[in-house]
Write a protein that holds these residues in place. Structure first.
Motif, PDB file in Angstrom:
ATOM      1  N   LEU A 255       0.827  -1.207   0.000  1.00 42.58           N
ATOM      2  CA  LEU A 255       0.000   0.000   0.000  1.00 42.58           C
ATOM      3  C   LEU A 255       0.858   1.253   0.000  1.00 42.58           C
ATOM      4  O   LEU A 255       0.579   2.216  -0.733  1.00 42.58           O
ATOM      5  CB  LEU A 255      -0.919  -0.019   1.224  1.00 42.58           C
ATOM      6  N   GLY A 256       1.915   1.268   0.811  1.00 40.37           N
ATOM      7  CA  GLY A 256       2.802   2.422   0.828  1.00 40.37           C
ATOM      8  C   GLY A 256       3.491   2.637  -0.506  1.00 40.37           C
ATOM      9  O   GLY A 256       3.659   3.779  -0.951  1.00 40.37           O
ATOM     10  N   LEU A 257       3.894   1.551  -1.152  1.00 40.98           N
ATOM     11  CA  LEU A 257       4.525   1.665  -2.469  1.00 40.98           C
ATOM     12  C   LEU A 257       3.546   2.219  -3.496  1.00 40.98           C
ATOM     13  O   LEU A 257       3.922   3.062  -4.334  1.00 40.98           O
ATOM     14  CB  LEU A 257       5.043   0.296  -2.905  1.00 40.98           C
ATOM     15  N   ALA A 258       2.291   1.795  -3.446  1.00 40.01           N
ATOM     16  CA  ALA A 258       1.291   2.308  -4.384  1.00 40.01           C
ATOM     17  C   ALA A 258       1.061   3.802  -4.173  1.00 40.01           C
ATOM     18  O   ALA A 258       0.976   4.578  -5.136  1.00 40.01           O
ATOM     19  CB  ALA A 258      -0.018   1.530  -4.220  1.00 40.01           C
ATOM     20  N   ILE A 259       0.971   4.224  -2.911  1.00 38.29           N
ATOM     21  CA  ILE A 259       0.784   5.653  -2.631  1.00 38.29           C
ATOM     22  C   ILE A 259       1.994   6.459  -3.103  1.00 38.29           C
ATOM     23  O   ILE A 259       1.857   7.559  -3.659  1.00 38.29           O
ATOM     24  CB  ILE A 259       0.533   5.857  -1.130  1.00 38.29           C
TER      25      ILE A 259
ATOM     26  N   LEU B   4       4.001   5.737  -5.578  1.00 34.07           N
ATOM     27  CA  LEU B   4       3.956   5.821  -7.045  1.00 34.07           C
ATOM     28  C   LEU B   4       2.937   6.849  -7.521  1.00 34.07           C
ATOM     29  O   LEU B   4       3.179   7.584  -8.484  1.00 34.07           O
ATOM     30  CB  LEU B   4       3.645   4.441  -7.629  1.00 34.07           C
ATOM     31  N   VAL B   5       1.784   6.916  -6.840  1.00 40.12           N
ATOM     32  CA  VAL B   5       0.774   7.913  -7.202  1.00 40.12           C
ATOM     33  C   VAL B   5       1.308   9.329  -6.983  1.00 40.12           C
ATOM     34  O   VAL B   5       1.149  10.223  -7.837  1.00 40.12           O
ATOM     35  CB  VAL B   5      -0.518   7.677  -6.392  1.00 40.12           C
TER      36      VAL B   5
ATOM     37  N   LEU C 143       3.692  14.367  -9.156  1.00 41.55           N
ATOM     38  CA  LEU C 143       4.814  15.300  -9.210  1.00 41.55           C
ATOM     39  C   LEU C 143       5.365  15.433 -10.620  1.00 41.55           C
ATOM     40  O   LEU C 143       5.626  16.545 -11.108  1.00 41.55           O
ATOM     41  CB  LEU C 143       5.909  14.827  -8.247  1.00 41.55           C
ATOM     42  N   VAL C 144       5.537  14.308 -11.306  1.00 48.94           N
ATOM     43  CA  VAL C 144       6.036  14.344 -12.688  1.00 48.94           C
ATOM     44  C   VAL C 144       5.045  15.061 -13.593  1.00 48.94           C
ATOM     45  O   VAL C 144       5.426  15.857 -14.471  1.00 48.94           O
ATOM     46  CB  VAL C 144       6.299  12.910 -13.179  1.00 48.94           C
ATOM     47  N   LEU C 145       3.742  14.825 -13.391  1.00 45.14           N
ATOM     48  CA  LEU C 145       2.725  15.497 -14.203  1.00 45.14           C
ATOM     49  C   LEU C 145       2.746  16.999 -13.980  1.00 45.14           C
ATOM     50  O   LEU C 145       2.645  17.787 -14.934  1.00 45.14           O
ATOM     51  CB  LEU C 145       1.344  14.927 -13.861  1.00 45.14           C
ATOM     52  N   GLY C 146       2.892  17.421 -12.706  1.00 46.91           N
ATOM     53  CA  GLY C 146       2.931  18.854 -12.423  1.00 46.91           C
ATOM     54  C   GLY C 146       4.157  19.519 -13.025  1.00 46.91           C
ATOM     55  O   GLY C 146       4.066  20.611 -13.596  1.00 46.91           O
TER      56      GLY C 146
END
Length: 206
Positions: A93-97, A99-100, A105-108
């Protein structure tokens, strides 16, 4: 040249400290690495000319928040085996969060680099500048000038919150014996101490 070297040094140490905050198995070590990350982030703020934010990082986050975390973690009776088991269980779950958040950040950054976003600028009337003054002097002129009432109101709200937290956490213990001050004052010295002769190997009987 020294500015570039300092930037990469502080940035690398900040990232490295943040990684150790997550990867450390001991919560006390995690808090210490967090303090190091705050110090290096303050160094980055000094490099970009935001000395007020650097001062806030050192005084507020390192001097108050991180030290509070450290004392709380050290005073709690933490089962490290159970803590490690929970880390392994919640790792997906922490890894999924993570990555999101990385994708956002990359999108911004991509949207800002494409020129589709326009950063807002403060109006001249809302942020008066003092000629030859530093950032701290300019912020002080704004806080204690135009926004003085709001600044003092925020302080009163924080004071009320602190008093409320003290009232909510205060409790009277019923399992302790009450203090009788009058009895303590009337006690004679010969009643307070007793001379005994313990036998060898028997110790003292309380």
């Amino acid at each position: 040249m020294i500015q570039v070297f300092s930037f990469y040094l502080f940035a690398a140490l900040t990232i490295l400290s943040a990684v150790f905050v997550i990867m450390s198995r001991n919560p006390v070590h995690s808090v210490l690495w967090l303090i190091m990350a705050f110090f290096n982030a303050a160094g980055l703020m000094v490099l970009v000319g935001a000395e007020f934010i650097a001062m806030l990082l050192v005084i507020v986050y390192v001097g108050a928040v991180a030290v509070l975390f450290l004392f709380v973690v050290m005073m709690l009776d933490i089962d490290f085996a159970e803590l490690r088991a929970g880390f392994v269980k919640n790792f997906p779950l922490g890894l999924a969060i993570a990555l999101v958040l990385l994708a956002e950040l990359v999108l911004g950054i991509g949207a800002y680099s494409a020129g589709a976003l326009e950063m807002g600028h403060a109006a001249a009337a809302a942020s008066p500048q003092i000629d030859g003054a530093s950032n701290i002097e300019s912020i002080g002129a704004v806080l204690y000038g135009k926004y003085l009432f709001l600044f003092e109101s925020a302080g009163i709200i924080l004071l009320v919150a602190m008093v409320g937290a003290i009232v909510l956490t205060h409790r009277e213990r019923k399992d302790t014996r009450g203090q009788n001050i009058g009895r303590q004052i009337r006690r004679r010295p010969q009643d307070a101490t007793v001379n005994v002769r313990p036998e060898v190997g028997k110790g003292v009987q309380l």
